[in-house]
Design an enzyme around this catalytic site. Structure first.
Site, PDB file in Angstrom:
ATOM      1  N   HIS A  19       0.841  -1.206   0.000  1.00 35.30           N
ATOM      2  CA  HIS A  19       0.000   0.000   0.000  1.00 35.30           C
ATOM      3  C   HIS A  19       0.879   1.261   0.000  1.00 35.30           C
ATOM      4  O   HIS A  19       0.623   2.224  -0.731  1.00 35.30           O
ATOM      5  CB  HIS A  19      -0.895   0.039   1.254  1.00 35.30           C
ATOM      6  CG  HIS A  19      -1.911  -1.070   1.336  1.00 35.30           C
ATOM      7  ND1 HIS A  19      -2.065  -1.845   2.457  1.00 35.30           N
ATOM      8  CD2 HIS A  19      -2.822  -1.521   0.437  1.00 35.30           C
ATOM      9  CE1 HIS A  19      -3.055  -2.718   2.256  1.00 35.30           C
ATOM     10  NE2 HIS A  19      -3.519  -2.551   1.039  1.00 35.30           N
ATOM     11  N   LYS A  43     -18.078  -6.306   8.732  1.00 41.62           N
ATOM     12  CA  LYS A  43     -16.867  -7.115   8.639  1.00 41.62           C
ATOM     13  C   LYS A  43     -16.053  -6.926   9.916  1.00 41.62           C
ATOM     14  O   LYS A  43     -15.736  -5.798  10.289  1.00 41.62           O
ATOM     15  CB  LYS A  43     -16.072  -6.627   7.413  1.00 41.62           C
ATOM     16  CG  LYS A  43     -15.144  -7.667   6.826  1.00 41.62           C
ATOM     17  CD  LYS A  43     -14.761  -7.295   5.393  1.00 41.62           C
ATOM     18  CE  LYS A  43     -13.298  -6.945   5.290  1.00 41.62           C
ATOM     19  NZ  LYS A  43     -12.942  -6.429   3.958  1.00 41.62           N
ATOM     20  N   ARG A  92      -2.236  -6.320  -8.318  1.00 35.55           N
ATOM     21  CA  ARG A  92      -1.179  -7.338  -8.210  1.00 35.55           C
ATOM     22  C   ARG A  92      -1.352  -8.446  -9.230  1.00 35.55           C
ATOM     23  O   ARG A  92      -0.393  -8.947  -9.784  1.00 35.55           O
ATOM     24  CB  ARG A  92      -1.214  -7.972  -6.799  1.00 35.55           C
ATOM     25  CG  ARG A  92      -0.712  -7.070  -5.707  1.00 35.55           C
ATOM     26  CD  ARG A  92      -1.219  -7.522  -4.354  1.00 35.55           C
ATOM     27  NE  ARG A  92      -2.669  -7.328  -4.286  1.00 35.55           N
ATOM     28  CZ  ARG A  92      -3.402  -7.547  -3.216  1.00 35.55           C
ATOM     29  NH1 ARG A  92      -2.843  -8.017  -2.122  1.00 35.55           N
ATOM     30  NH2 ARG A  92      -4.705  -7.320  -3.229  1.00 35.55           N
ATOM     31  N   SER A 129      -2.782  -7.671   3.116  1.00 43.18           N
ATOM     32  CA  SER A 129      -3.099  -7.518   4.541  1.00 43.18           C
ATOM     33  C   SER A 129      -3.437  -8.873   5.148  1.00 43.18           C
ATOM     34  O   SER A 129      -3.074  -9.156   6.298  1.00 43.18           O
ATOM     35  CB  SER A 129      -4.284  -6.562   4.725  1.00 43.18           C
ATOM     36  OG  SER A 129      -3.970  -5.286   4.248  1.00 43.18           O
TER      37      SER A 129
HETATM   38  P1  ADP Z   1      -9.852  -3.551  -0.275  1.00 48.58           P
HETATM   39  O1  ADP Z   1     -10.506  -4.330   0.828  1.00 48.58           O
HETATM   40  O2  ADP Z   1     -10.624  -2.335  -0.689  1.00 48.58           O
HETATM   41  O3  ADP Z   1      -9.378  -4.370  -1.457  1.00 48.58           O
HETATM   42  P2  ADP Z   1      -7.097  -3.411   0.609  1.00 48.58           P
HETATM   43  O4  ADP Z   1      -6.639  -2.717   1.838  1.00 48.58           O
HETATM   44  O5  ADP Z   1      -6.956  -4.896   0.578  1.00 48.58           O
HETATM   45  O6  ADP Z   1      -8.596  -2.938   0.441  1.00 48.58           O
HETATM   46  O7  ADP Z   1      -6.369  -2.829  -0.672  1.00 48.58           O
HETATM   47  C1  ADP Z   1      -6.493  -1.491  -1.075  1.00 48.58           C
HETATM   48  C2  ADP Z   1      -5.892  -1.337  -2.482  1.00 48.58           C
HETATM   49  O8  ADP Z   1      -4.503  -1.628  -2.430  1.00 48.58           O
HETATM   50  C3  ADP Z   1      -6.484  -2.292  -3.526  1.00 48.58           C
HETATM   51  O9  ADP Z   1      -6.544  -1.619  -4.771  1.00 48.58           O
HETATM   52  C4  ADP Z   1      -5.475  -3.401  -3.593  1.00 48.58           C
HETATM   53  O10 ADP Z   1      -5.493  -4.049  -4.862  1.00 48.58           O
HETATM   54  C5  ADP Z   1      -4.187  -2.617  -3.382  1.00 48.58           C
HETATM   55  N1  ADP Z   1      -3.096  -3.437  -2.851  1.00 48.58           N
HETATM   56  C6  ADP Z   1      -3.132  -4.259  -1.784  1.00 48.58           C
HETATM   57  N2  ADP Z   1      -1.940  -4.850  -1.599  1.00 48.58           N
HETATM   58  C7  ADP Z   1      -1.128  -4.382  -2.578  1.00 48.58           C
HETATM   59  C8  ADP Z   1       0.229  -4.646  -2.962  1.00 48.58           C
HETATM   60  N3  ADP Z   1       1.000  -5.510  -2.293  1.00 48.58           N
HETATM   61  N4  ADP Z   1       0.726  -3.982  -4.039  1.00 48.58           N
HETATM   62  C9  ADP Z   1      -0.063  -3.125  -4.730  1.00 48.58           C
HETATM   63  N5  ADP Z   1      -1.344  -2.858  -4.450  1.00 48.58           N
HETATM   64  C10 ADP Z   1      -1.878  -3.480  -3.383  1.00 48.58           C
END
Ligand code: ADP
Length: 154
Positions: A19, A43, A92, A129
């Site tokens: 992120h 959630k 990803r 995450s």
């Molecule tokens: P959500 O529940 O909305 O998917 P996340 O916190 O999992 O929220 O992810 C937020 C954004 O960050 C999403 O667009 C996700 O694809 C992106 N993201 C998560 N991990 C990575 C990573 N390792 N590299 C690039 N983008 C990521």
């Protein structure tokens, strides 16, 4: 001056180095990035809402172009409230891509907001995450998967 503001919405439970990399790489593209921490009452979250928010705020305490907010409900409404005309997201995998395409199409349709997608850096392609949560629950050190200086209590 025409301010280009992007909202970066996510659960960020917790905020990972993946992120952080998206925020850093998007900073040259926008005047301001609003990291919007989504609160979903249905959630169960790993980190409490306030801790998620505070930890990201501390991380960007010296970066005035990054603002951190909490929101619930529609991303487009949070975007309107903070004056963002762009949604920032990361990709990803092909699975991410398909999911992001659907979201981008909906958000453009209902609010005229464009989504800017950045591909992950190859070294962060497997970081999520959920993987970080899993490793923490198994007692493993996750320092390398989190942004330098990002800390939280569990
Ligand atoms: P959500 O529940 O909305 O998917 P996340 O916190 O999992 O929220 O992810 C937020 C954004 O960050 C999403 O667009 C996700 O694809 C992106 N993201 C998560 N991990 C990575 C990573 N390792 N590299 C690039 N983008 C990521």
């Amino acid at each position: 001056m025409n301010q280009h503001i992007a909202i970066f919405p996510g659960s960020f439970d917790p905020f990972t180095i993946g992120h952080h990399s998206i925020v850093e790489r998007a900073l040259p593209l926008f005047n301001k990035i609003v990291v919007a921490v989504g609160m979903n009452s249905k959630k169960h979250s790993f980190l409490p809402e306030i801790d998620r928010l505070d930890a990201i705020r501390r991380l960007y305490a010296n970066e005035p172009r990054v603002e951190v907010i909490a929101y619930s409900g529609l991303t487009v409404e949070a975007a309107e409230q903070c004056g963002a005309r762009y949604i920032l997201r990361g990709v990803r995998t092909v699975k991410d891509f398909e999911y992001e395409k659907t979201l981008a199409d909906i958000n453009r349709k209902i609010a005229g907001l464009e989504t800017v997608l950045l591909y992950t850096l190859p070294e962060y392609g497997s970081i999520s995450s959920s993987i970080v949560r899993e490793l923490i629950s198994l007692g493993r050190d996750v320092t390398d998967l989190l942004p330098p200086g990002y800390t939280f209590e569990i």
